[in-house]
Design a protein around this motif. Sequence first.
Motif, PDB file in Angstrom:
ATOM      1  N   THR A   1     -15.052  10.983   1.106  1.00  0.00           N
ATOM      2  CA  THR A   1     -15.533   9.610   1.253  1.00  0.00           C
ATOM      3  C   THR A   1     -16.991   9.533   1.699  1.00  0.00           C
ATOM      4  OG1 THR A   1     -14.722   9.511   3.535  1.00  0.00           O
ATOM      5  CG2 THR A   1     -13.217   8.768   1.794  1.00  0.00           C
TER       6      THR A   1
ATOM      7  N   ALA B   1       0.848  -1.199   0.000  1.00  0.00           N
ATOM      8  CA  ALA B   1       0.000   0.000   0.000  1.00  0.00           C
ATOM      9  C   ALA B   1       0.880   1.245   0.000  1.00  0.00           C
ATOM     10  CB  ALA B   1      -0.930  -0.002   1.196  1.00  0.00           C
TER      11      ALA B   1
ATOM     12  N   ASP C   1     -13.999  -0.623  -9.923  1.00  0.00           N
ATOM     13  CA  ASP C   1     -13.894  -0.938  -8.504  1.00  0.00           C
ATOM     14  C   ASP C   1     -12.596  -0.314  -8.007  1.00  0.00           C
ATOM     15  OD1 ASP C   1     -13.352  -2.060  -6.015  1.00  0.00           O
ATOM     16  OD2 ASP C   1     -14.296  -3.962  -6.519  1.00  0.00           O
ATOM     17  N   ARG C   2     -12.713   0.791  -7.293  1.00  0.00           N
ATOM     18  CA  ARG C   2     -11.520   1.544  -6.913  1.00  0.00           C
ATOM     19  C   ARG C   2     -10.722   0.861  -5.810  1.00  0.00           C
ATOM     20  NH1 ARG C   2     -14.019   7.685  -6.617  1.00  0.00           N
ATOM     21  NH2 ARG C   2     -15.342   7.529  -8.477  1.00  0.00           N
ATOM     22  N   ASN C   3     -11.359  -0.014  -5.045  1.00  0.00           N
ATOM     23  CA  ASN C   3     -10.618  -0.747  -4.019  1.00  0.00           C
ATOM     24  C   ASN C   3      -9.760  -1.841  -4.628  1.00  0.00           C
ATOM     25  OD1 ASN C   3     -11.603   0.507  -1.495  1.00  0.00           O
ATOM     26  ND2 ASN C   3     -13.587  -0.268  -2.158  1.00  0.00           N
ATOM     27  N   GLU C   4     -10.294  -2.523  -5.628  1.00  0.00           N
ATOM     28  CA  GLU C   4      -9.577  -3.639  -6.251  1.00  0.00           C
ATOM     29  C   GLU C   4      -8.814  -3.230  -7.504  1.00  0.00           C
ATOM     30  OE1 GLU C   4      -9.383  -6.601  -4.898  1.00  0.00           O
ATOM     31  OE2 GLU C   4     -10.670  -6.019  -3.225  1.00  0.00           O
TER      32      GLU C   4
ATOM     33  N   ASN D   1     -17.163   6.228  -1.651  1.00  0.00           N
ATOM     34  CA  ASN D   1     -15.937   5.904  -2.381  1.00  0.00           C
ATOM     35  C   ASN D   1     -14.715   6.048  -1.474  1.00  0.00           C
ATOM     36  OD1 ASN D   1     -16.568   5.128  -5.122  1.00  0.00           O
ATOM     37  ND2 ASN D   1     -17.397   7.194  -5.380  1.00  0.00           N
ATOM     38  N   PRO D   2     -13.666   5.266  -1.744  1.00  0.00           N
ATOM     39  CA  PRO D   2     -12.462   5.364  -0.910  1.00  0.00           C
ATOM     40  C   PRO D   2     -11.660   6.607  -1.240  1.00  0.00           C
ATOM     41  CG  PRO D   2     -12.071   3.856  -2.725  1.00  0.00           C
ATOM     42  CD  PRO D   2     -13.527   4.246  -2.808  1.00  0.00           C
TER      43      PRO D   2
ATOM     44  N   THR E   1      -8.949   8.785  -2.809  1.00  0.00           N
ATOM     45  CA  THR E   1      -8.272   8.675  -4.095  1.00  0.00           C
ATOM     46  C   THR E   1      -6.767   8.541  -3.871  1.00  0.00           C
ATOM     47  OG1 THR E   1      -9.978  10.042  -5.105  1.00  0.00           O
ATOM     48  CG2 THR E   1      -7.910   9.813  -6.313  1.00  0.00           C
ATOM     49  N   THR E   2      -6.159   7.597  -4.572  1.00  0.00           N
ATOM     50  CA  THR E   2      -4.724   7.369  -4.435  1.00  0.00           C
ATOM     51  C   THR E   2      -4.025   7.556  -5.773  1.00  0.00           C
ATOM     52  OG1 THR E   2      -4.854   5.007  -4.956  1.00  0.00           O
ATOM     53  CG2 THR E   2      -5.181   5.654  -2.641  1.00  0.00           C
TER      54      THR E   2
ATOM     55  N   HIS F   1      -4.572   4.532  -7.914  1.00  0.00           N
ATOM     56  CA  HIS F   1      -5.865   4.559  -8.595  1.00  0.00           C
ATOM     57  C   HIS F   1      -5.770   5.354  -9.901  1.00  0.00           C
ATOM     58  CE1 HIS F   1     -10.081   6.662  -8.397  1.00  0.00           C
ATOM     59  NE2 HIS F   1      -9.992   5.884  -9.448  1.00  0.00           N
TER      60      HIS F   1
END
Length: 686
Positions: free
Chosen positions: A184, A112, A465-468, A188-189, A191-192, A195
């Motif tokens: 959030t 991460a 899917d922003r997490n995956e 939605n998570p 933003t990275t 992503h």
Amino acid sequence: MSWQQIRKARWRVGLVVGAVAALLTAGMMTAVSAQAAAGCRVTYTVSAEWPGGFTANVDVTNLGAPVNGWKLAWTFPSGQRVTQAWNATVTPSEGRYTATNLSYNAAIATNAKASFGFNGSWSGSNTAPTSFALNGVECTGTLPPSPTVSPTTPPPPGNAMETVAAMQPGWGLGNTFDAIPDETAWGNPLTTRAHLHYVRSQGYNSIRIPVTWSNHHGPAPTYTIDAAWLNRIREVVDWSLAEGFYVMINLHHDSWQWINGYPGDRTTVMNRYTALWTQLATTFRDHSAKLVFESINEPQFTGTSGDAESDQVLHELNTEFVHVVRRTGGTNATRLLVLPTLHTSSEQPRLDALADTIDQLDDPNIAATVHFYGWWPFSVNIAGGTHYDANVEKDLVDSFDRAHDTFVARGIPVIVGEWALLAYDYTRPGIIERGEMLKYFEAVGHHARTRKLTTMLWDAGTFLDRNELRWRDPGVFATLKASWTTRSSTASSDQVHVRRTGDITSRSLTLNLNGTTFRGLRQGSTELVAGTDYTVSGTTLTLTGTALTRLVGNRAYGVNATLEAHFSQGAPWQLSIVTYDPPTQATATGTTSSFAIPTQFRGDQLATMEATYADGSPAGPANWTPYKEFWSTFQPDYSANTILLKPEFFAEVNDGPVTLTFHFWSGTKITYRLTKSGTTVTGSPA
């Protein structure tokens, strides 16, 4: 001079500040404490640079055991200094800087990232650091580049058409910074950089970052934007630019939160509006020309006499926006500015009003924007709008033709800043049937491309899917991606229904070739045999009874096999071989707040529902049509074997008998009778 001549006269080369990146990967090491990393990677990027100053972003990837609490240390080779930081506390000590986590980003799981940014000062040179240490462990190695990304230089200022063309295709970061009150809040998570890196690697060239500012600034008269919020927006903008995106930011839900009150309080709203845009324009004044400003999202107004007066009100705001940004100078003197129509509508009067504004501004670096969500009955599945038919096609073609003829034909670029289908959402399956939706997506891509419109997909988490970091439906993305460059073939359906009992005979579909040539039919990696398993005659594809018998296997209810039709170009067309029997229903008793019809679907799926009174008139909401809106008034629950009738449906149903007709994708129709008496509801099959 014509618009084309003005643009050519003002063509000149712009200064592009290149990003400096130090990419470092770890070797095999042993953790020295719970806070140490066994390996790490750092990406250091200078996203903006000006005489004596610069903005840098730092991404730290933990390659070892999870970290809870971190410090990243480095030394500047050229004696630079950090003057302001965000997402970390940065402190100097004898020429070495250390960034320490804040409370909300202390944990970094394995693989991460944690990210922070800062503004700095320099003199002489601004050489990037060459080494970093995370919790005392040196970071070494490389970060692979996005596979489809290559460095790009934006077209010279003054050629808005080329700039907007270079933005195609675009992707929208929906329900994130536009969410209320914060990033959030709508599910939605955070933003990275990873992503954004993924989206860019998938071929998207621009990103729209809608931002709602209402909850993130102080009171009059200065309306000072919260530093933390502004720094977070700048961080994501800088990440996006570093990934090679064109970036568009705006005032988003501010449009209906306070800008809509402009007609009744011009002074207050205009002061707030200009204060925000002055701060934003000043903050981003020296950013790359690949950053684009959009004045307002979906402008709407209260207290006007109608759309004509609202057009004039919007003209005042759009005009002031352009003047405010241009006055701040720097790159803003020629930055591309994007102006919406009223409601971002593509109706001709709205387009004409915006065209008049652009004519009066006489500015070559202006683009128009509209939004497009398709023909409304199809976009939400109401009034029998279950198929991509001639009505949907005409609405699409007419909308895009108007945008092209009003603007593009005159050298004014158009950005379709949002597009999708209103009711398409992975959390509400079945509202729009997948094959019909694919036809729509394919057609939007084709008609936009051939009219030189740049499109930005609205994605609030529905597509990616922003997490995956994966597409929720790879077939949907394959169709979208193919539409950027070519056409794909479709068919009259993506389902072939076979009864569970009785003889199995051949089934035929009509192919919509869209200029392609049929190449074959596959089940996985196995090619079906032409002449034995299927035949093609012109645009008719026929599956033989022998092939269907093999494909349905033991004839269990539901999808028993999936085929792909392949063509000379574009995405393949998926066919589901479905075994079914006509659904059955049973009696039920309930209330207007809770009523479910027991339904054995038996392999079939619901397409729509009609509701009528005894005299044949429509019952329930939207009483101009007997076909009710899918999900908002009724909803199948396949796992519970029920069809739910929502309180919203009964809220507009008179007491007495009502006839429901359920339409299924196999073509089956079944009738159900219910009676409403106050809050009591009873029902039984007809």
